[in-house]
Design a protein around this motif. Sequence first.
Motif, mmCIF file in Angstrom:
data_model
loop_
_atom_site.group_PDB
_atom_site.id
_atom_site.type_symbol
_atom_site.label_atom_id
_atom_site.label_comp_id
_atom_site.label_asym_id
_atom_site.label_seq_id
_atom_site.Cartn_x
_atom_site.Cartn_y
_atom_site.Cartn_z
ATOM 1 N N GLU A 93 41.753 45.622 45.424
ATOM 2 C CA GLU A 93 41.682 45.845 46.867
ATOM 3 C C GLU A 93 41.191 44.604 47.598
ATOM 4 O OE1 GLU A 93 39.133 49.196 47.267
ATOM 5 O OE2 GLU A 93 40.762 50.673 47.124
ATOM 6 N N ASN A 94 40.344 43.808 46.951
ATOM 7 C CA ASN A 94 39.750 42.636 47.584
ATOM 8 C C ASN A 94 40.569 41.375 47.424
ATOM 9 O OD1 ASN A 94 36.676 43.032 48.627
ATOM 10 N ND2 ASN A 94 37.146 44.497 47.004
ATOM 11 N N TYR A 95 41.520 41.380 46.477
ATOM 12 C CA TYR A 95 42.307 40.187 46.194
ATOM 13 C C TYR A 95 43.787 40.556 46.122
ATOM 14 C CZ TYR A 95 37.820 38.099 44.982
ATOM 15 O OH TYR A 95 36.522 37.645 45.036
ATOM 16 N N GLY A 96 44.637 39.586 46.434
ATOM 17 C CA GLY A 96 46.061 39.802 46.269
ATOM 18 C C GLY A 96 46.419 39.922 44.801
ATOM 19 N N LYS A 97 47.649 40.368 44.523
ATOM 20 C CA LYS A 97 48.057 40.595 43.138
ATOM 21 C C LYS A 97 47.957 39.313 42.307
ATOM 22 C CE LYS A 97 51.426 43.385 42.306
ATOM 23 N NZ LYS A 97 52.753 44.013 42.152
ATOM 24 N N ARG A 98 48.432 38.198 42.868
ATOM 25 C CA ARG A 98 48.377 36.936 42.129
ATOM 26 C C ARG A 98 46.938 36.493 41.909
ATOM 27 N NH1 ARG A 98 50.902 31.136 44.182
ATOM 28 N NH2 ARG A 98 50.356 29.929 42.328
ATOM 29 N N GLU A 99 46.085 36.650 42.933
ATOM 30 C CA GLU A 99 44.680 36.259 42.800
ATOM 31 C C GLU A 99 43.958 37.139 41.784
ATOM 32 O OE1 GLU A 99 43.549 36.791 46.815
ATOM 33 O OE2 GLU A 99 43.989 34.729 47.415
ATOM 34 N N ALA A 100 44.213 38.454 41.838
ATOM 35 C CA ALA A 100 43.560 39.373 40.896
ATOM 36 C C ALA A 100 43.972 39.053 39.467
ATOM 37 C CB ALA A 100 43.915 40.820 41.239
ATOM 38 N N ARG A 101 45.254 38.746 39.266
ATOM 39 C CA ARG A 101 45.726 38.407 37.919
ATOM 40 C C ARG A 101 45.084 37.109 37.439
ATOM 41 N NH1 ARG A 101 49.782 39.670 33.917
ATOM 42 N NH2 ARG A 101 49.005 38.408 32.201
ATOM 43 N N GLU A 102 44.944 36.137 38.342
ATOM 44 C CA GLU A 102 44.302 34.866 37.980
ATOM 45 C C GLU A 102 42.862 35.094 37.554
ATOM 46 O OE1 GLU A 102 43.146 30.555 40.037
ATOM 47 O OE2 GLU A 102 43.909 32.208 41.260
ATOM 48 N N ILE A 103 42.111 35.866 38.329
ATOM 49 C CA ILE A 103 40.716 36.154 37.997
ATOM 50 C C ILE A 103 40.622 36.890 36.671
ATOM 51 C CG2 ILE A 103 38.710 37.529 38.685
ATOM 52 C CD1 ILE A 103 39.498 36.930 41.598
ATOM 53 N N TYR A 104 41.483 37.888 36.483
ATOM 54 C CA TYR A 104 41.457 38.671 35.252
ATOM 55 C C TYR A 104 41.728 37.773 34.030
ATOM 56 C CZ TYR A 104 42.551 42.262 31.827
ATOM 57 O OH TYR A 104 42.555 43.043 30.716
ATOM 58 N N ASP A 105 42.753 36.929 34.113
ATOM 59 C CA ASP A 105 43.106 36.053 32.993
ATOM 60 C C ASP A 105 41.974 35.077 32.661
ATOM 61 O OD1 ASP A 105 45.542 37.261 32.710
ATOM 62 O OD2 ASP A 105 46.665 35.736 33.799
ATOM 63 N N LEU A 106 41.339 34.525 33.685
ATOM 64 C CA LEU A 106 40.259 33.563 33.445
ATOM 65 C C LEU A 106 39.036 34.244 32.853
ATOM 66 C CD1 LEU A 106 40.535 31.329 36.642
ATOM 67 C CD2 LEU A 106 41.172 30.737 34.303
ATOM 68 N N LEU A 107 38.724 35.437 33.315
ATOM 69 C CA LEU A 107 37.596 36.159 32.732
ATOM 70 C C LEU A 107 37.871 36.504 31.272
ATOM 71 C CD1 LEU A 107 36.515 38.536 35.642
ATOM 72 C CD2 LEU A 107 35.319 36.516 34.797
ATOM 73 N N MET A 108 39.123 36.765 30.938
ATOM 74 C CA MET A 108 39.472 37.031 29.551
ATOM 75 C C MET A 108 39.224 35.805 28.666
ATOM 76 S SD MET A 108 40.451 40.211 29.079
ATOM 77 C CE MET A 108 38.969 40.481 30.063
ATOM 78 N N LEU A 109 39.378 34.610 29.252
ATOM 79 C CA LEU A 109 39.155 33.378 28.490
ATOM 80 C C LEU A 109 37.680 33.147 28.184
ATOM 81 C CD1 LEU A 109 41.603 30.804 30.127
ATOM 82 C CD2 LEU A 109 41.791 31.869 27.880
ATOM 83 N N THR A 110 36.785 33.873 28.871
ATOM 84 C CA THR A 110 35.354 33.678 28.626
ATOM 85 C C THR A 110 34.884 34.372 27.353
ATOM 86 O OG1 THR A 110 34.684 35.621 29.928
ATOM 87 C CG2 THR A 110 34.958 33.520 31.117
ATOM 88 N N ASP A 111 35.789 35.109 26.710
ATOM 89 C CA ASP A 111 35.454 35.812 25.460
ATOM 90 C C ASP A 111 34.387 36.882 25.646
ATOM 91 O OD1 ASP A 111 37.310 34.408 24.071
ATOM 92 O OD2 ASP A 111 35.916 33.026 23.113
ATOM 93 N N ARG A 112 34.243 37.371 26.877
ATOM 94 C CA ARG A 112 33.292 38.448 27.131
ATOM 95 C C ARG A 112 34.035 39.596 27.795
ATOM 96 N NH1 ARG A 112 28.400 36.809 30.426
ATOM 97 N NH2 ARG A 112 27.663 38.803 29.632
ATOM 98 N N PRO A 113 33.649 40.836 27.529
ATOM 99 C CA PRO A 113 34.369 41.975 28.106
ATOM 100 C C PRO A 113 34.381 41.920 29.628
ATOM 101 C CG PRO A 113 32.861 42.687 26.383
ATOM 102 C CD PRO A 113 32.554 41.247 26.647
ATOM 103 N N PHE A 114 35.504 42.288 30.185
ATOM 104 C CA PHE A 114 35.646 42.367 31.636
ATOM 105 C C PHE A 114 35.289 43.787 32.053
ATOM 106 C CE2 PHE A 114 38.724 43.028 35.297
ATOM 107 C CZ PHE A 114 37.923 42.373 36.219
#
Length: 330
Positions: free
Chosen positions: A209-230
């Motif tokens: 709701e706070n981010y566009g689809k492309r922005e939300a996907r970018e944030i999700y992918d980068l958080l996944m790279l941190t090796d910590r649960p999202f």
Amino acid sequence: MSNRTIRSVDDLAQLPDGELLSCLGALRAGIVEAKRQHAIALREHLIPVDSPFVFSSFNWRPKGPQRLDTPIQLKPDTPIDEISVRASAREALRELSIFCIEDLSAISEQELLQEEAIGAKTVGRLREILARVGLDFLPNPNTEERAREQSKAVLALPYEARALALRNLEDSAPVSALGLRSSTLSRALANGHDMVGDLRRLPLLVLCENYGKREAREIYDLLMLTDRPFAGSAAPIELWRHGLASTKELSIPTAPETPIGELRPWLGTSVDSLGACGIHTLGALRVAASRGDVASFRGIGRVTAERVVGFLGAYVTPQPYRRGVSATAG
């Protein structure tokens, strides 16, 4: 003119004579900028202190023949008068008590850009000059500008180095440490998400709701790279519904109790018609398909029925044993 990728001296040698000098000038500027981003990454502890500088290729778009400025022998005490900048910019530098190259290292880019006579192009030229004598501007005092610099430095890292920098990133790290694109970073700061943990704790629905689809996907992918649960991660089908996963990234369900709605990525809106006909699970659909009933369901045409049965046969239901056919038949 199309982009050219320069990976070796041979790539340079293949350029037309009229483009060579122009490319060399752009290449030099590209290397200086890449070194600057690497230095920022080291200074901000985004990468290990022994990380080597890497510049494996350079994308360049020809803009026509240009003259490569003849480099002068620069030193920290080289007077500003010997630097190739506009007279108005040079006068503005003097008013800021900048009389030699070394004086530039005591001011930030943001402070320079506040001067009417000094634009981004001049600042880029001064940044290159500073780099040639082993110096750099002061970090920008503005928090958001510094965040942009840090984010840009992470983005400039090769993928392997970037993944290493993000691994086990703490929640207390600034959000710019993720290396977000400029528009996404601006949205995060505007939303008050200043730390990595602020993004990690967002429920999936709130993130979308706070981010566009492309922005939300970018944030999700980068958080996944941190090796910590999202914290906002959900079932794969929910990620797909919010645009955070593609159909190719999903595992096709085979459990009989799978709700029919979870087949939407592969069967589309036909799952609504199946549900209206009393087919609520994958197991029930398989039974109906084995009886040849799918084509008779209301709202399911012949083509759709064939697609449903074909999907089941290809991905869900093992091919049945055909009586009278030998496994060794030629």
